[in-house]
Design an enzyme around this catalytic site. Structure first.
Site, PDB file in Angstrom:
ATOM      1  N   LYS A   1       0.850  -1.195   0.000  1.00 20.98           N
ATOM      2  CA  LYS A   1       0.000   0.000   0.000  1.00 20.98           C
ATOM      3  C   LYS A   1       0.882   1.240   0.000  1.00 20.98           C
ATOM      4  O   LYS A   1       1.475   1.589   1.025  1.00 20.98           O
ATOM      5  CB  LYS A   1      -0.916   0.047   1.234  1.00 20.98           C
ATOM      6  CG  LYS A   1      -1.943   1.172   1.086  1.00 20.98           C
ATOM      7  CD  LYS A   1      -2.270   1.880   2.377  1.00 20.98           C
ATOM      8  CE  LYS A   1      -1.555   3.168   2.617  1.00 20.98           C
ATOM      9  NZ  LYS A   1      -1.801   4.293   1.739  1.00 20.98           N
TER      10      LYS A   1
ATOM     11  N   GLY B   1       6.846   5.759   8.087  1.00 16.27           N
ATOM     12  CA  GLY B   1       5.928   6.887   8.147  1.00 16.27           C
ATOM     13  C   GLY B   1       6.079   7.603   9.474  1.00 16.27           C
ATOM     14  O   GLY B   1       7.138   7.548  10.116  1.00 16.27           O
ATOM     15  N   SER B   2       5.004   8.249   9.890  1.00 16.66           N
ATOM     16  CA  SER B   2       5.095   9.077  11.089  1.00 16.66           C
ATOM     17  C   SER B   2       5.080   8.229  12.359  1.00 16.66           C
ATOM     18  O   SER B   2       4.578   7.100  12.368  1.00 16.66           O
ATOM     19  CB  SER B   2       3.905  10.045  11.115  1.00 16.66           C
ATOM     20  OG  SER B   2       2.702   9.294  11.139  1.00 16.66           O
TER      21      SER B   2
ATOM     22  N   THR C   1       3.306   8.791  14.996  1.00 15.12           N
ATOM     23  CA  THR C   1       1.917   8.620  15.457  1.00 15.12           C
ATOM     24  C   THR C   1       1.293   7.380  14.825  1.00 15.12           C
ATOM     25  O   THR C   1       0.711   6.537  15.514  1.00 15.12           O
ATOM     26  CB  THR C   1       1.077   9.859  15.059  1.00 15.12           C
ATOM     27  OG1 THR C   1       1.809  11.015  15.437  1.00 15.12           O
ATOM     28  CG2 THR C   1      -0.270   9.864  15.704  1.00 15.12           C
ATOM     29  N   VAL C   2       1.403   7.255  13.510  1.00 12.59           N
ATOM     30  CA  VAL C   2       0.803   6.102  12.838  1.00 12.59           C
ATOM     31  C   VAL C   2       1.564   4.823  13.215  1.00 12.59           C
ATOM     32  O   VAL C   2       0.971   3.772  13.439  1.00 12.59           O
ATOM     33  CB  VAL C   2       0.767   6.318  11.303  1.00 12.59           C
ATOM     34  CG1 VAL C   2       0.291   5.053  10.599  1.00 12.59           C
ATOM     35  CG2 VAL C   2      -0.139   7.484  10.954  1.00 12.59           C
ATOM     36  N   GLY C   3       2.885   4.921  13.323  1.00 11.55           N
ATOM     37  CA  GLY C   3       3.689   3.750  13.705  1.00 11.55           C
ATOM     38  C   GLY C   3       3.244   3.167  15.039  1.00 11.55           C
ATOM     39  O   GLY C   3       3.175   1.936  15.209  1.00 11.55           O
TER      40      GLY C   3
ATOM     41  N   GLU D   1       9.930   2.401  10.746  1.00  6.01           N
ATOM     42  CA  GLU D   1      10.916   3.467  10.472  1.00  6.01           C
ATOM     43  C   GLU D   1      10.144   4.772  10.542  1.00  6.01           C
ATOM     44  O   GLU D   1       9.336   5.056   9.657  1.00  6.01           O
ATOM     45  CB  GLU D   1      11.542   3.290   9.086  1.00  6.01           C
ATOM     46  CG  GLU D   1      12.345   2.019   8.910  1.00  6.01           C
ATOM     47  CD  GLU D   1      13.605   1.994   9.743  1.00  6.01           C
ATOM     48  OE1 GLU D   1      14.040   3.053  10.228  1.00  6.01           O
ATOM     49  OE2 GLU D   1      14.147   0.898   9.941  1.00  6.01           O
TER      50      GLU D   1
ATOM     51  N   CYS E   1      12.997  12.178   6.223  1.00  6.88           N
ATOM     52  CA  CYS E   1      13.071  11.721   7.614  1.00  6.88           C
ATOM     53  C   CYS E   1      14.421  12.090   8.206  1.00  6.88           C
ATOM     54  O   CYS E   1      14.556  12.273   9.409  1.00  6.88           O
ATOM     55  CB  CYS E   1      12.857  10.226   7.687  1.00  6.88           C
ATOM     56  SG  CYS E   1      13.919   9.325   6.562  1.00  6.88           S
TER      57      CYS E   1
ATOM     58  N   GLU F   1       8.840  17.124  15.095  1.00  6.59           N
ATOM     59  CA  GLU F   1       9.174  17.031  13.671  1.00  6.59           C
ATOM     60  C   GLU F   1       8.246  17.956  12.886  1.00  6.59           C
ATOM     61  O   GLU F   1       7.031  17.894  13.047  1.00  6.59           O
ATOM     62  CB  GLU F   1       8.991  15.584  13.188  1.00  6.59           C
ATOM     63  CG  GLU F   1       9.369  15.407  11.739  1.00  6.59           C
ATOM     64  CD  GLU F   1       9.195  13.973  11.242  1.00  6.59           C
ATOM     65  OE1 GLU F   1       8.117  13.400  11.447  1.00  6.59           O
ATOM     66  OE2 GLU F   1      10.155  13.444  10.656  1.00  6.59           O
TER      67      GLU F   1
HETATM   68  P1  NAD Z   1       2.156   8.845   7.496  1.00  4.83           P
HETATM   69  O1  NAD Z   1       2.461   8.136   8.765  1.00  4.83           O
HETATM   70  O2  NAD Z   1       1.047   9.813   7.476  1.00  4.83           O
HETATM   71  O3  NAD Z   1       1.820   7.777   6.349  1.00  4.83           O
HETATM   72  C1  NAD Z   1       2.705   6.740   5.993  1.00  4.83           C
HETATM   73  C2  NAD Z   1       1.912   5.630   5.334  1.00  4.83           C
HETATM   74  O4  NAD Z   1       1.033   5.058   6.297  1.00  4.83           O
HETATM   75  C3  NAD Z   1       1.021   6.087   4.179  1.00  4.83           C
HETATM   76  O5  NAD Z   1       0.976   5.089   3.189  1.00  4.83           O
HETATM   77  C4  NAD Z   1      -0.331   6.237   4.854  1.00  4.83           C
HETATM   78  O6  NAD Z   1      -1.420   6.130   3.962  1.00  4.83           O
HETATM   79  C5  NAD Z   1      -0.296   5.075   5.823  1.00  4.83           C
HETATM   80  N1  NAD Z   1      -1.196   5.214   6.976  1.00  4.83           N
HETATM   81  C6  NAD Z   1      -1.699   6.356   7.521  1.00  4.83           C
HETATM   82  N2  NAD Z   1      -2.496   6.057   8.564  1.00  4.83           N
HETATM   83  C7  NAD Z   1      -2.470   4.713   8.708  1.00  4.83           C
HETATM   84  C8  NAD Z   1      -3.089   3.804   9.606  1.00  4.83           C
HETATM   85  N3  NAD Z   1      -3.888   4.232  10.585  1.00  4.83           N
HETATM   86  N4  NAD Z   1      -2.826   2.490   9.469  1.00  4.83           N
HETATM   87  C9  NAD Z   1      -2.015   2.030   8.500  1.00  4.83           C
HETATM   88  N5  NAD Z   1      -1.422   2.842   7.598  1.00  4.83           N
HETATM   89  C10 NAD Z   1      -1.642   4.172   7.691  1.00  4.83           C
HETATM   90  O7  NAD Z   1       3.524   9.502   7.001  1.00  4.83           O
HETATM   91  P2  NAD Z   1       3.792  10.392   5.702  1.00  4.83           P
HETATM   92  O8  NAD Z   1       3.199  11.735   5.901  1.00  4.83           O
HETATM   93  O9  NAD Z   1       3.431   9.641   4.465  1.00  4.83           O
HETATM   94  O10 NAD Z   1       5.393  10.487   5.726  1.00  4.83           O
HETATM   95  C11 NAD Z   1       6.072  11.370   6.533  1.00  4.83           C
HETATM   96  C12 NAD Z   1       6.583  10.695   7.793  1.00  4.83           C
HETATM   97  O11 NAD Z   1       7.353   9.552   7.448  1.00  4.83           O
HETATM   98  C13 NAD Z   1       7.510  11.588   8.586  1.00  4.83           C
HETATM   99  O12 NAD Z   1       7.208  11.446   9.949  1.00  4.83           O
HETATM  100  C14 NAD Z   1       8.889  11.025   8.291  1.00  4.83           C
HETATM  101  O13 NAD Z   1       9.863  11.266   9.259  1.00  4.83           O
HETATM  102  C15 NAD Z   1       8.584   9.577   8.161  1.00  4.83           C
HETATM  103  N6  NAD Z   1       9.629   8.893   7.405  1.00  4.83           N
HETATM  104  C16 NAD Z   1      10.492   8.089   8.093  1.00  4.83           C
HETATM  105  C17 NAD Z   1      11.525   7.453   7.411  1.00  4.83           C
HETATM  106  C18 NAD Z   1      12.480   6.545   8.135  1.00  4.83           C
HETATM  107  O14 NAD Z   1      13.087   5.719   7.478  1.00  4.83           O
HETATM  108  N7  NAD Z   1      12.634   6.654   9.432  1.00  4.83           N
HETATM  109  C19 NAD Z   1      11.677   7.659   6.032  1.00  4.83           C
HETATM  110  C20 NAD Z   1      10.773   8.505   5.379  1.00  4.83           C
HETATM  111  C21 NAD Z   1       9.743   9.114   6.076  1.00  4.83           C
END
Ligand code: NAD
Length: 506
Positions: free
Chosen positions: A175, A228-229, A231-233, A250, A284, A385
């Site tokens: 996804k 991703g973020s 919060t979602v992680g 991550e 990130c 962040e």
């Molecule tokens: P996000 O957490 O909003 O979304 C990431 C992914 O998760 C998207 O595909 C989104 O649709 C999905 N998602 C959202 N809510 C979800 C849920 N409840 N359950 C399952 N999946 C869900 O993040 P973003 O805005 O796409 O990306 C930015 C964030 O990603 C920043 O916090 C950045 O630091 C982080 N990031 C981290 C790394 C790393 O390797 N540490 C690399 C790149 C980005």
């Protein structure tokens, strides 16, 4: 008329079960629709997971070096299509062309590295403590992997996950972020062309709550790789723990660059401009805090403000542009709300602090490179962040003080120290709490064959990149073969001082 894309489930292109769709637009020119994508839900996820489960046995039995050959072929196709892929990415999410090419190259590097790992994936052989017994461990496929990726590295991050997962023998439900579905769709198209069999890679487009969470909740998904973020992680970790799925997270960062008074200031200046404003600060690993030694603080800040003010903003397809747009309107609003908080909390706005407007910039989500000085470590802009072109500058009086400031957040992804003093450099390498430390280089610039990831709330201890990715996407099986023709009991028959030990001829 923009092209309508579909999900790929079990080798077949499919609309979402509900028939709903969403648009993908160019953040540098919001009137331009890049493509129309299926807005999927739980039932589409179920179909994809079923397909991945069905394809699993055959794929997991296909030899790892041959799985690697298919991934290598995907890399070859990416080489041939590199420029087209980069341009497509810039249109879709705004990063400037030179960076989009780098993003695609990272995918190519990962393809070739992962393919070669298909012939390595080493286990361990060790002597048994008993005679006529053989012991070894081996890597075996881990099952059906759910891959959930963000928009900021639309090619690199999915490939970091998908290529090692494929070579490991896992099948995939992918996804991508709904801001970057097109690059993801092209990646899957390339994998199909390279020879990935039907059902091995499935892509389901749509929102995080509807599609992402349905993947996490599905009992037939064995592991989740999420970037991703934070919060979602955390939500994913909580839900996945109910079925004890293995989860790699991550997450966010609040990375800092330190510049000591003995540093090469010109070099440090190039580093901070690239680290803070490259990818419009939407990495990130972006540099979000700059910690300056008090002796060079004022001079360096002046140099920085002058260079940052001269950065050229615009559509990333123009080769002369240095900073592209924010990915969407909500992201730009979030960035601006942090700027307002920074001002309210008493930081000094040195540069920027507002959306960039005028001419072609009016068509997209541009934000001026922004610098705050006089930032205290307890201020929101020093802790949270922001994920945009906003830099918070703090002051330190020693390397120890600088490291303390650098460590003072809940995150621990990347870090950087500019110094020509070897003692300061080694103190930093030892004492900084982060997954990555650069000396005399900016916080961005990871290489694909090296482990990548963070500590504290940046992750949960896994690493992507290099051989460490294969630790996540495989299980370890330990094997004992006893060819003594008798029952040998480990720990009991091993030592003759145990009166119950059996001793016999071997
Ligand atoms: P996000 O957490 O909003 O979304 C990431 C992914 O998760 C998207 O595909 C989104 O649709 C999905 N998602 C959202 N809510 C979800 C849920 N409840 N359950 C399952 N999946 C869900 O993040 P973003 O805005 O796409 O990306 C930015 C964030 O990603 C920043 O916090 C950045 O630091 C982080 N990031 C981290 C790394 C790393 O390797 N540490 C690399 C790149 C980005």
């Amino acid at each position: 008329m923009p092209k309508a894309f579909k999900n790929l489930i079990g080798g077949k292109e499919r609309d979402s079960a509900s028939g709903r769709t969403f648009e993908n637009r160019n953040p540098a020119d919001w009137n331009e629709v890049v493509g129309i994508f299926p807005k999927s839900d739980r039932s589409d996820v179920k179909a994809a997971v079923d397909a991945a489960k069905q394809a699993y046995r055959e794929w997991s039995l296909y030899p790892a070096p041959k799985r690697g050959d298919i991934v290598k072929k995907a890399g070859d196709i990416m080489v041939a299509r590199k420029e087209e892929l980069a341009r497509e990415m810039t249109r879709e999410m705004g990063k400037v062309l030179v960076e989009a090419r780098g993003d695609v190259q990272e995918g190519i590097d990962t393809a070739y590295y992962s393919a070669s790992e298909g012939r390595r994936m080493f286990g361990v052989t060790a002597p048994s403590e008993l005679q006529n017994k053989f012991t070894m461990s081996m890597k075996v496929p881990a099952g059906v992997a759910g891959i959930i990726s963000p928009w900021n590295f639309p090619m690199a991050i999915p490939t970091w996950k998908i290529f090692p997962a494929l070579v490991s023998g896992d099948t995939i439900v992918f996804k991508p972020a709904s801001d970057t579905p097109k690059t993801a769709a092209t990646l899957v198209e390339i994998l199909v062309e390279a020879g990935v069999p039907a059902g091995v890679v499935n892509i389901v487009h749509g929102g995080g709550n509807e599609v992402g969470m349905a993947i996490v909740e599905n009992e037939d998904i064995d592991l989740i790789s999420f970037t991703g973020s934070t919060t979602v992680g955390k939500k994913i970790s909580e839900v996945a723990s109910k079925s004890l799925k293995r989860v790699s997270l991550e997450l966010g960062g609040k990375n800092a660059q330190v510049v000591m008074d003995d540093a090469n200031l010109e070099l440090a200046l190039d580093g901070i401009l690239w680290g803070a404003f490259g990818t419009t600060g939407q990495r990130c690993t972006a540099t979000s805090r700059l910690i300056l030694h008090e002796k060079i603080h004022d001079r360096f800040l002046d140099m920085l403000a002058e260079r940052a003010a001269a950065l050229k903003l615009g559509n990333g397809l123009d080769e002369s542009v240095e900073v592209g747009p924010c990915v969407n309107e909500a992201q730009r609003e979030k960035i601006h709300s942090y700027v307002e908080i920074g001002k309210k909390e008493g930081a000094r706005l040195v540069l920027g602090g507002e959306p960039a407007k005028g001419g072609a910039l009016d068509k997209g989500w541009f934000y001026k490179p922004t610098i705050f000085s006089s930032v205290r470590p307890d201020m929101t802009i020093a802790r949270e962040e922001i994920f945009g072109p906003v830099l918070s500058v703090l002051k330190a009086d020693s390397i120890e003080h600088a490291i303390d400031l650098l460590n003072g957040t809940i995150y621990g992804l990347s870090s950087s120290v500019y110094t020509r003093n070897i003692n300061s450099a080694f103190k930093a390498i030892r004492d900084i709490k982060a997954g990555i430390t650069y000396i005399n280089a900016p916080t961005i610039g990871a290489e694909t064959h090296m482990p990548f990831g963070g500590v504290k709330q940046t992750g949960n201890g896994h690493r992507e990149g290099g051989a460490s990715a294969f630790d996540f996407f495989t299980e370890i099986k330990t094997v004992y073969v006893d060819f003594s023709d008798k029952l040998q009991r480990a720990q009991i028959d091993t030592y003759s001082d145990n009166p119950g030990a059996r001793r016999g001829k071997n």
